[in-house]
Every structure is written in structure tokens, then in C-alpha cells.
Design a protein around this motif. Structure first.
Motif, PDB file in Angstrom:
ATOM      1  N   TYR A 152      22.581  45.402 -35.740  1.00 38.64           N
ATOM      2  CA  TYR A 152      22.578  46.595 -36.677  1.00 38.64           C
ATOM      3  C   TYR A 152      21.191  47.013 -36.309  1.00 38.64           C
ATOM      4  N   THR A 153      20.963  48.302 -36.965  1.00 38.90           N
ATOM      5  CA  THR A 153      19.660  49.094 -36.391  1.00 38.90           C
ATOM      6  C   THR A 153      18.732  49.185 -37.912  1.00 38.90           C
ATOM      7  N   ALA A 154      17.546  49.387 -37.642  1.00 36.70           N
ATOM      8  CA  ALA A 154      16.691  49.135 -38.571  1.00 36.70           C
ATOM      9  C   ALA A 154      15.536  50.357 -38.476  1.00 36.70           C
ATOM     10  N   GLN A 155      15.411  51.350 -39.248  1.00 37.97           N
ATOM     11  CA  GLN A 155      14.809  52.459 -38.973  1.00 37.97           C
ATOM     12  C   GLN A 155      13.697  52.624 -40.274  1.00 37.97           C
ATOM     13  N   ILE A 156      12.512  53.513 -40.028  1.00 44.63           N
ATOM     14  CA  ILE A 156      11.776  53.964 -41.065  1.00 44.63           C
ATOM     15  C   ILE A 156      12.284  55.292 -41.707  1.00 44.63           C
ATOM     16  N   GLY A 157      12.669  55.254 -42.830  1.00 43.41           N
ATOM     17  CA  GLY A 157      13.150  56.462 -43.842  1.00 43.41           C
ATOM     18  C   GLY A 157      14.387  57.176 -43.041  1.00 43.41           C
ATOM     19  N   VAL A 158      14.340  58.456 -42.666  1.00 43.82           N
ATOM     20  CA  VAL A 158      15.454  59.126 -42.071  1.00 43.82           C
ATOM     21  C   VAL A 158      15.077  59.059 -40.644  1.00 43.82           C
ATOM     22  N   HIS A 159      14.051  58.579 -40.122  1.00 44.41           N
ATOM     23  CA  HIS A 159      13.672  58.949 -38.707  1.00 44.41           C
ATOM     24  C   HIS A 159      14.334  57.944 -37.783  1.00 44.41           C
ATOM     25  N   GLN A 160      15.530  58.033 -37.280  1.00 44.66           N
ATOM     26  CA  GLN A 160      16.493  57.332 -36.321  1.00 44.66           C
ATOM     27  C   GLN A 160      15.683  57.313 -35.295  1.00 44.66           C
ATOM     28  N   GLU A 161      14.481  58.042 -34.709  1.00 41.78           N
ATOM     29  CA  GLU A 161      14.103  57.813 -33.425  1.00 41.78           C
ATOM     30  C   GLU A 161      12.831  56.516 -33.464  1.00 41.78           C
ATOM     31  N   THR A 162      12.903  56.167 -34.833  1.00 45.07           N
ATOM     32  CA  THR A 162      12.027  55.028 -34.863  1.00 45.07           C
ATOM     33  C   THR A 162      12.803  53.532 -35.019  1.00 45.07           C
ATOM     34  N   ALA A 163      14.104  53.670 -34.780  1.00 47.52           N
ATOM     35  CA  ALA A 163      15.147  52.546 -35.097  1.00 47.52           C
ATOM     36  C   ALA A 163      15.017  51.484 -33.885  1.00 47.52           C
ATOM     37  N   VAL A 164      15.188  50.099 -34.293  1.00 42.31           N
ATOM     38  CA  VAL A 164      15.146  48.984 -33.396  1.00 42.31           C
ATOM     39  C   VAL A 164      16.640  48.314 -33.567  1.00 42.31           C
ATOM     40  N   VAL A 165      17.151  47.894 -32.599  1.00 43.45           N
ATOM     41  CA  VAL A 165      18.503  46.903 -32.686  1.00 43.45           C
ATOM     42  C   VAL A 165      18.160  45.512 -33.107  1.00 43.45           C
ATOM     43  N   ARG A 166      18.472  45.030 -34.195  1.00 39.89           N
ATOM     44  CA  ARG A 166      18.276  43.450 -34.606  1.00 39.89           C
ATOM     45  C   ARG A 166      19.614  42.916 -34.408  1.00 39.89           C
ATOM     46  N   ILE A 167      19.330  41.549 -34.181  1.00 45.27           N
ATOM     47  CA  ILE A 167      20.300  40.627 -34.210  1.00 45.27           C
ATOM     48  C   ILE A 167      20.361  39.401 -35.160  1.00 45.27           C
ATOM     49  N   ARG A 168      21.584  38.817 -35.756  1.00 50.36           N
ATOM     50  CA  ARG A 168      21.441  37.557 -36.345  1.00 50.36           C
ATOM     51  C   ARG A 168      22.504  37.014 -35.740  1.00 50.36           C
ATOM     52  N   ARG A 169      22.533  35.545 -35.631  1.00 46.63           N
ATOM     53  CA  ARG A 169      23.596  35.085 -35.211  1.00 46.63           C
ATOM     54  C   ARG A 169      24.162  33.789 -36.146  1.00 46.63           C
ATOM     55  N   SER A 170      25.570  33.324 -35.901  1.00 42.24           N
ATOM     56  CA  SER A 170      26.020  32.520 -36.792  1.00 42.24           C
ATOM     57  C   SER A 170      26.921  31.533 -35.680  1.00 42.24           C
ATOM     58  N   ASP A 171      26.985  30.111 -35.975  1.00 40.27           N
ATOM     59  CA  ASP A 171      27.685  29.190 -35.407  1.00 40.27           C
ATOM     60  C   ASP A 171      28.959  28.471 -36.125  1.00 40.27           C
TER      61      ASP A 171
END
Length: 357
Positions: free
Chosen positions: A86-105
């Protein structure tokens, strides 16, 4: 065709993605909170257990207090082992987004802590990865860039390729893809890969293809299918046909009534650096209905079969039915989820034969 409401926790719910697990369970993930772009927006999911008819209560899977978490996608790397991206951004500023990951086994019952998957800032995802014939993983992505308005419009698309199960990634740009985002990729029987794009210009869906397992791509070309600057998703069915779900409208069919996204507070335009220009590179405000599904039997060049999934009949204003996701189970039944009025996620099942009627 059957319709269901997936349980939700908050008033604003958007951008579902479905994953059919190897154990037969069906997962749906989306983002929810008070309003898109707010820091309380987080990632949710619900489960439809195999053989059951009721979805579980929504579970919150993230919670960064400083960022708006959006556009979740699920992927099963091997039986029981899942990724949540998923992405995580500051406010509405999509140019600040990073892609994050969580894992499940354990098929998504428990999840690891969130990590940044890539170092790049401004990188966004929307449609899920696919495993290629050569066992590489292909993840469609795009970079959010401010246009001359100070907002979105100059975005461009890439694919991330991994040959080692996601430990390392190679990035490949899609040529001449400015304004084309949300690529949905499928691998055809001849091993060609085709991708379909949302278009910031709100005119048509675009198509690209690769004949070398994602290393190089054709210049995207428009289809006859309209696009309203909203998300689409494609799936290869067991019959070999491609199924595409999208809003059957564009700026030519229904000219926009506003010039910014519906969730954007225009009073704050000056505060976030947005300005009006005569010919913006992104067109907003085109209605997001009706939602339809179309079929193609020539690799996505033409789409002769079409069926409406949801229309505005009986509803006031310009209701939104958007951001579709679809999977197909072993019986051939097609499962679809989409945003309904931004109030909740609606789940639909349909047979391929119903589309052909």
C-alpha cells in the motif's frame, strides 16, 4: 448477478482489491477513514471464508498517524504466504508517497510490521502484481509528479520486476506514458504481457504490450473504451478471454462539472500550491458511472461484449461506482468489488455467460 455489502468501520471507504487465496478464502482490502488524504485513512480488510456467504467484520491493518495510507493490494507469493502492499503519503501530496509492505505466513490472519518496500518517494501502486511464465514477479507502479497546476497530471508508469521472490527489484519505464497510471497487467497464452491504463486526461483507456517478459514495452495506444480518469482492472478468464471493469464514460460523453477530485477541498488550493491553468494535464470531475464489464477475445484490442454492473438509476446527483477489482474462482464464477458512493465496498458475483447474454 448477486450484490453484497462488505462490512466497514468508517464513513469513507474506497479502492478495494480482491485476492482469492489458495485455501479458497476470498480477501478484500481497501482504505477507509474520514476522507481520502487525511492522516486517519488506513488500510482495512475483510474475509469471505470458503463456503460461507457473509464477509467478516472489517479489520484495520495499518495506522501511521502522520500519513494517509491508500491503494492496498494483496498478493499470494506461495500458499499461505501473503504480501500486503500500500502507499503512505503526507496529506493530499501523492508526490510524498512511499510503498510499504506487510507480510503474512498464515493466510492473512497475522501480519508483520510495516516496512518501506522501495526507497523511491512519489511511487504509487494500485493494481496487483502478477507472476510471469518465467517465475518473475511483475508489479505495475507509477510516479506521482506535480504538473504545472501544482497537482497531479505529469505522472508516468513503470513496472518493477523481481527474479528472486521480491528481495530485489529492477525498474522498467513504460515509454511515453505521461498521464497514464494504474496499469493492470495480464499475461496472455502466448506469453505476451498486456497492460491497460487509467488516463489522467479522461478520454480513453490505453493499452501497451511486452513480448519479452516485461523488459521492453510498446508505446501505449488508445482503445475505443472511454476512461474518466478513474481506475480500471483487467483479468484473464479461464475461457482465455480478458475481462475489464471500468466506468463507461469520459470527458467527451459527460463533461466535468468541477476541476478537482471530489475529495479535494478547493478552499485549500492555495495552501497546497495548486493553481488553475487554461489547459490542465489532468481532467477531474467526470462522473464515475455507469460501471461495466467488457470481454475481449483478441488480447484486449477490441471489446465487443459489455454488461452494466451498476448505473445511477434511482439515485440522485452523480453517484460514484469506481475502482473495481475482479477475480475468478475454480467454478468459473467472477467476483467483483468496487467503491459504492465512497460509503462502502460493494461485492458482486457474475457468471461469464451473463456478460455474453
Amino acid at each position: 448477478m448477486k450484490n453484497y455489502k462488505i462490512p466497514n468501520k468508517y464513513p469513507h471507504n474506497h479502492a478495494p482489491n480482491l485476492l482469492l487465496l489458495s485455501n479458497g478464502d476470498l480477501l478484500c482490502t481497501w482504505f477507509g477513514g474520514s476522507c481520502e488524504g487525511k492522516a486517519d485513512i488506513s488500510i482495512h480488510y475483510s474475509r469471505l471464508k470458503k463456503g460461507e456467504v457473509s464477509w467478516s467484520k472489517a479489520v484495520v491493518l495499518s495506522g501511521d498517524e502522520n500519513r494517509s495510507e491508500q491503494n492496498p493490494i494483496l498478493y499470494e507469493v506461495k500458499p499461505g504466504h501473503l504480501w500486503l502492499l500500500y502507499t503512505a503519503q503526507i496529506g493530499v501530496h501523492q508526490e510524498t508517497a512511499v510503498v510499504r509492505i506487510r507480510r503474512s505466513d498464515d493466510y492473512g490472519h497475522n501480519w508483520s510490521k510495516a516496512e518501506d518496500l522501495f526507497e523511491d518517494e512519489g511511487l504509487f501502486v494500485r493494481n496487483p502484481p502478477i507472476k510471469l511464465e518465467n517465475d518473475d514477479i511483475l508489479l505495475p507502479a507509477y510516479y506521482c509528479q506535480k504538473s504545472e497546476t501544482g497537482f497531479l497530471g505529469d505522472d508516468y508508469s513503470v513496472v518493477k520486476l523481481s527474479s528472486d521472490g521480491g528481495s530485489t527489484w529492477k525498474e522498467v519505464s513504460i515509454p511515453e506514458s505521461k498521464g497514464l497510471v494504474h496499469m493492470s497487467a495480464v499475461e496472455l497464452d502466448n506469453k505476451d504481457i498486456v497492460g491497460f491504463f487509467r488516463n489522467r486526461r479522461a478520454d480513453y483507456i490505453y493499452r501497451t504490450f511486452s513480448k519479452d517478459q516485461g523488459i521492453t514495452w510498446s508505446v501505449p495506444e488508445p482503445l475505443e473504451l472511454p476512461n474518466n480518469n478513474s481506475s480500471i482492472q483487467c483479468l484473464k478468464l479461464k475461457s482465455g478471454k480478458l475481462a475489464l471493469v471500468y466506468d463507461d464514460v469520459n470527458k467527451h460523453i459527460s463533461p466535468p462539472t468541477v476541476d478537482m477530485p471530489p475529495w479535494f477541498d478547493k478552499k485549500d488550493m492555495e495552501n497546497v500550491g495548486v493553481k488553475e491553468v487554461e489547459k490542465p494535464s489532468a481532467v477531474w470531475g467526470v462522473k464515475r458511472n455507469p460501471l461495466v464489464i467488457s470481454l475481449s477475445d483478441d488480447g484486449g484490442r477490441t471489446w465487443p461484449q459489455k454488461k452494466e454492473l451498476m448505473t445511477d438509476e434511482g439515485l440522485e446527483g452523480e453517484p460514484e461506482f469506481s475502482y473495481p477489482s475482479l477475480v475468478q474462482d475454480d467454478t468459473g464464477l467472477i467476483h467483483i468489488a468496487y467503491t459504492y458512493l465512497r460509503e462502502y465496498i460493494r461485492y458482486v458475483t457474475i457468471e461469464e455467460s451473463e456478460i455474453l447474454d
